[in-house]
Design a protein around this motif. Structure first.
Motif, PDB file in Angstrom:
ATOM      1  N   ASP B 272       2.114  -0.970  -5.907  1.00 39.59           N
ATOM      2  CA  ASP B 272       3.432   0.007  -6.142  1.00 39.59           C
ATOM      3  C   ASP B 272       3.154   1.083  -7.135  1.00 39.59           C
ATOM      4  OD1 ASP B 272       5.863   0.871  -7.328  1.00 39.59           O
ATOM      5  OD2 ASP B 272       6.589  -1.210  -7.185  1.00 39.59           O
ATOM      6  N   PRO B 273       3.273   2.422  -6.928  1.00 41.16           N
ATOM      7  CA  PRO B 273       2.982   3.640  -7.715  1.00 41.16           C
ATOM      8  C   PRO B 273       3.693   3.542  -9.102  1.00 41.16           C
ATOM      9  CG  PRO B 273       3.097   4.448  -5.433  1.00 41.16           C
ATOM     10  CD  PRO B 273       3.623   2.797  -5.407  1.00 41.16           C
ATOM     11  N   GLN B 274       4.883   2.946  -8.811  1.00 38.14           N
ATOM     12  CA  GLN B 274       5.822   3.091 -10.070  1.00 38.14           C
ATOM     13  C   GLN B 274       5.269   1.975 -11.077  1.00 38.14           C
ATOM     14  OE1 GLN B 274       9.934   3.237  -9.785  1.00 38.14           O
ATOM     15  NE2 GLN B 274      10.106   3.834  -7.804  1.00 38.14           N
ATOM     16  N   ALA B 275       4.873   0.852 -10.767  1.00 38.48           N
ATOM     17  CA  ALA B 275       4.510  -0.196 -11.428  1.00 38.48           C
ATOM     18  C   ALA B 275       3.176   0.273 -11.957  1.00 38.48           C
ATOM     19  CB  ALA B 275       4.097  -1.496 -10.656  1.00 38.48           C
ATOM     20  N   GLU B 276       2.328   1.012 -11.498  1.00 37.58           N
ATOM     21  CA  GLU B 276       0.902   1.716 -12.206  1.00 37.58           C
ATOM     22  C   GLU B 276       1.369   2.583 -13.005  1.00 37.58           C
ATOM     23  OE1 GLU B 276      -1.980   2.220  -8.695  1.00 37.58           O
ATOM     24  OE2 GLU B 276      -1.479  -0.041  -8.027  1.00 37.58           O
ATOM     25  N   ALA B 277       2.253   3.390 -12.684  1.00 35.20           N
ATOM     26  CA  ALA B 277       2.556   4.385 -13.748  1.00 35.20           C
ATOM     27  C   ALA B 277       3.037   4.014 -14.941  1.00 35.20           C
ATOM     28  CB  ALA B 277       3.685   5.455 -13.009  1.00 35.20           C
ATOM     29  N   ALA B 278       3.780   2.645 -14.923  1.00 33.14           N
ATOM     30  CA  ALA B 278       3.990   1.982 -16.125  1.00 33.14           C
ATOM     31  C   ALA B 278       2.888   1.610 -16.887  1.00 33.14           C
ATOM     32  CB  ALA B 278       4.842   0.789 -15.728  1.00 33.14           C
ATOM     33  N   ARG B 291       5.945  -5.271 -18.534  1.00 36.68           N
ATOM     34  CA  ARG B 291       6.856  -4.172 -18.091  1.00 36.68           C
ATOM     35  C   ARG B 291       6.407  -3.779 -16.730  1.00 36.68           C
ATOM     36  NH1 ARG B 291       6.991  -1.932 -23.002  1.00 36.68           N
ATOM     37  NH2 ARG B 291       5.260  -0.408 -22.455  1.00 36.68           N
ATOM     38  N   ALA B 292       5.085  -3.730 -16.592  1.00 30.49           N
ATOM     39  CA  ALA B 292       4.360  -3.450 -15.117  1.00 30.49           C
ATOM     40  C   ALA B 292       4.773  -4.250 -14.145  1.00 30.49           C
ATOM     41  CB  ALA B 292       2.903  -3.096 -15.279  1.00 30.49           C
ATOM     42  N   VAL B 295       8.551  -4.103 -13.167  1.00 37.22           N
ATOM     43  CA  VAL B 295       8.425  -2.827 -12.147  1.00 37.22           C
ATOM     44  C   VAL B 295       8.166  -3.406 -10.603  1.00 37.22           C
ATOM     45  CG1 VAL B 295       8.170  -0.692 -11.711  1.00 37.22           C
ATOM     46  CG2 VAL B 295       8.207  -1.066 -14.072  1.00 37.22           C
ATOM     47  N   LEU B 296       7.059  -4.099 -10.812  1.00 32.90           N
ATOM     48  CA  LEU B 296       6.482  -4.400  -9.182  1.00 32.90           C
ATOM     49  C   LEU B 296       7.546  -5.218  -8.641  1.00 32.90           C
ATOM     50  CD1 LEU B 296       3.302  -4.621  -7.977  1.00 32.90           C
ATOM     51  CD2 LEU B 296       4.399  -6.488  -7.796  1.00 32.90           C
ATOM     52  N   ARG B 298      10.564  -5.626  -9.143  1.00 35.06           N
ATOM     53  CA  ARG B 298      12.078  -5.081  -9.120  1.00 35.06           C
ATOM     54  C   ARG B 298      12.740  -5.573  -7.978  1.00 35.06           C
ATOM     55  NH1 ARG B 298       9.072  -1.091  -8.194  1.00 35.06           N
ATOM     56  NH2 ARG B 298       9.711   0.811  -6.723  1.00 35.06           N
TER      57      ARG B 298
END
Lengths: 163, 338
Positions: B272-278, B291-292, B295-296, B298
């Motif tokens: 998940d790119p969003q989780a890795e961005a976190a 937090r990551a 996100v993954l 969610r």
């Protein structure tokens, strides 16, 4: 071109060296190496447990590597050297692993034992396991429902200590 | 098992020629999954093409600084390859976390990508399964679904991809080299496996008649800060409930780049790119990892028997990121999780 189901099996030729003996065979390609050994060649030391690659009772060595003979079509191993439990003992003397399994009482019912011993022979040849923990992990493909694991590990350690 | 024609292929071109236009034909290499499925009558090929003679057994350096792994490299040979142990230890670790040594001695790199789900309804021809028999229904959604997906499932299928190796390959951003009648192409790992949607019978984006010839891993191997953490019902030789492959690039305590992929939570390895961005630019600590994970997860969705996997995944992500950040990867022989 679309193939369709055969009504009768077609025979495929395969040549195997099993425990040092050459065998030229014509086989239904569905024949697993396990069924070839047991049903065609009367080498019943190799056991059929789950027939699905989950128990390890059918473990044999192909070109020195341990595999589940239930999940191989025999025709895929043309020219290969197969070693079964019957082929481990040299000139009537027990293989060190066979002797160690006796010394350590490493079995109860004995059904998994040929697979355990072939697997252990493969393990020692791989040379990766050094500790009891590593032996246990790399022998996890061989299930013993009697629960002789402690003694199996001890037997393998005895032979590893020697080699 | 039904009767089949058995054929041997001599090279890639011969293999492609032999399978062309035949929807009932299958390639066989290691056989560890296909032969099992044929015994269960789940796979019913009328022609089986033996590709074990193809010259695809090398592990080679690429000009770009990565590795090209031939499709027929056996799992043990790959895990024990010096270049893999040194530069891609997360791949070696993931391979050693899967199956048994006997199976790893047989199973091939290409075959690992092509293995089917171990959903028990898929294996049981007496039950409905959209993956095995499209439009017949999914028995798992309202059935025994303890092992099933919590991410990316559909109303048609909640099966998971069973591989450990593929989780590491997804994290490493591998590429899959394939060959077919219309030529060769390269598929990014993220595009190789599919989500079930309304066509769960299709596991991958490989076209009919195509063959995997190699898997390429890029130069970045995360050999310092990595882990492969696998949680399962017994300590060895079992499919994962949740697994996590992590690769971190650290600057002191700050995460320059962080990647993590999950296994056994979805129809494909899950990134998940969003989780890795976190993770990016953040301190490598418990708060960042939590937090990551949030996100993954969610959109995670549990079913009657697998809701526990959401919390398990959250904890596994945090633990795996911690292991990677500390440079103490999970041992695959000692099962102690630290």
């Amino acid at each position: 071109m679309t193939s369709t189901s055969l009504t009768t099996p077609e025979a495929v030729s395969v040549s195997l060296i099993i425990n040092g003996a050459h065998h030229a065979l014509m086989l239904d390609p569905r024949t697993t190496l396990l069924d070839l050994l047991r049903e065609h060649l009367d080498l019943t030391g190799t056991k059929k447990g789950c027939d699905q690659g989950q128990c390890g009772a059918c473990t044999v060595l192909i070109d020195g590597r341990r595999v589940n003979s239930c999940l191989t079509f025999a025709v895929m191993y043309d020219g290969a050297q197969i070693t079964t439990i019957e082929g481990l003992a040299a000139k009537g003397a027990l293989h060190p692993l066979q002797q160690a399994f006796i010394d350590h009482d490493a079995f109860q019912c004995g059904y998994c034992t040929p697979g355990q011993i072939c697997s252990a022979a493969g393990l020692i040849a791989e040379g990766r396991a050094k500790t009891a923990e590593e032996i246990r992990e790399l022998m996890s493909g061989n299930i013993c429902r009697c629960g002789a694991y402690t003694n199996i590990v001890a037997a393998i350690q005895q032979v590893m200590g020697r080699s | 098992m039904i009767n089949f024609h058995y054929a041997r292929a001599n090279d890639v071109r011969d293999a492609v020629r032999q399978i062309a236009g035949d929807p009932n034909a299958k390639f066989v290499a290691g056989g560890t999954n296909l032969i099992d499925l044929m015994k269960m009558d789940v796979e019913r090929p009328t022609k089986v093409i033996d590709i074990t003679r193809l010259p695809l057994k090398q592990v080679e350096n690429t000009p770009a600084g990565g590795l090209r792994i031939g499709a027929l490299v056996r799992n043990t040979d790959l895990a024990y390859h010096p270049l893999v142990e040194e530069r891609y230890p997360v791949l070696a670790s993931a391979i050693m976390a899967g199956a048994s040594q006997q199976l790893r001695n047989m199973a091939t790199t290409g075959g690992n990508l092509m293995q089917r789900t171990r959903c028990h309804y898929f294996y049981d021809t007496a039950t409905a399964c959209n993956k095995r028999e499209p439009t017949s229904g999914c028995s798992a959604i309202d059935g025994h679904n303890r092992m099933h997906a919590i991410l990316g499932g559909s109303d048609a299928c909640i099966a998971t991809h069973p591989s450990d190796m593929c989780v590491a390959l997804a994290m490493l951003e591998a590429k899959v080299h394939v060959s077919g009648a219309s030529g060769d192409r390269v598929i990014a790992f993220a595009d190789f496996h599919r989500l079930p949607g309304d066509t769960p019978q299709r596991d991958t984006n490989l076209n009919a008649g195509e063959i995997i010839i190699a898997v390429e891993v890029p130069p970045k191997g995360f050999a310092t800060n990595y882990t492969y953490l696998k949680i399962r019902d017994r300590l060895s030789y079992a499919f994962a409930l949740v697994s996590v492959a992590v690769g971190l690039e650290l600057d002191g305590d700050i995460i320059k780049e962080g990647r993590f992929a999950l296994g056994s939570v979805a129809h494909r390895p899950w990134r998940d790119p969003q989780a890795e961005a976190a993770l990016r630019g953040q301190p490598a600590n418990a708060a960042t990892f939590a937090r990551a994970a949030d996100v993954l997860l969610r959109d995670a969705k549990g079913y009657a028997h697998n809701t526990f996997k959401i919390d398990l995944a959250r904890r596994c992500i945090a633990r795996a990121l911690t292991q990677a950040a500390r440079g103490t990867p999970q041992s695959q022989s000692s099962k102690k999780i630290v």
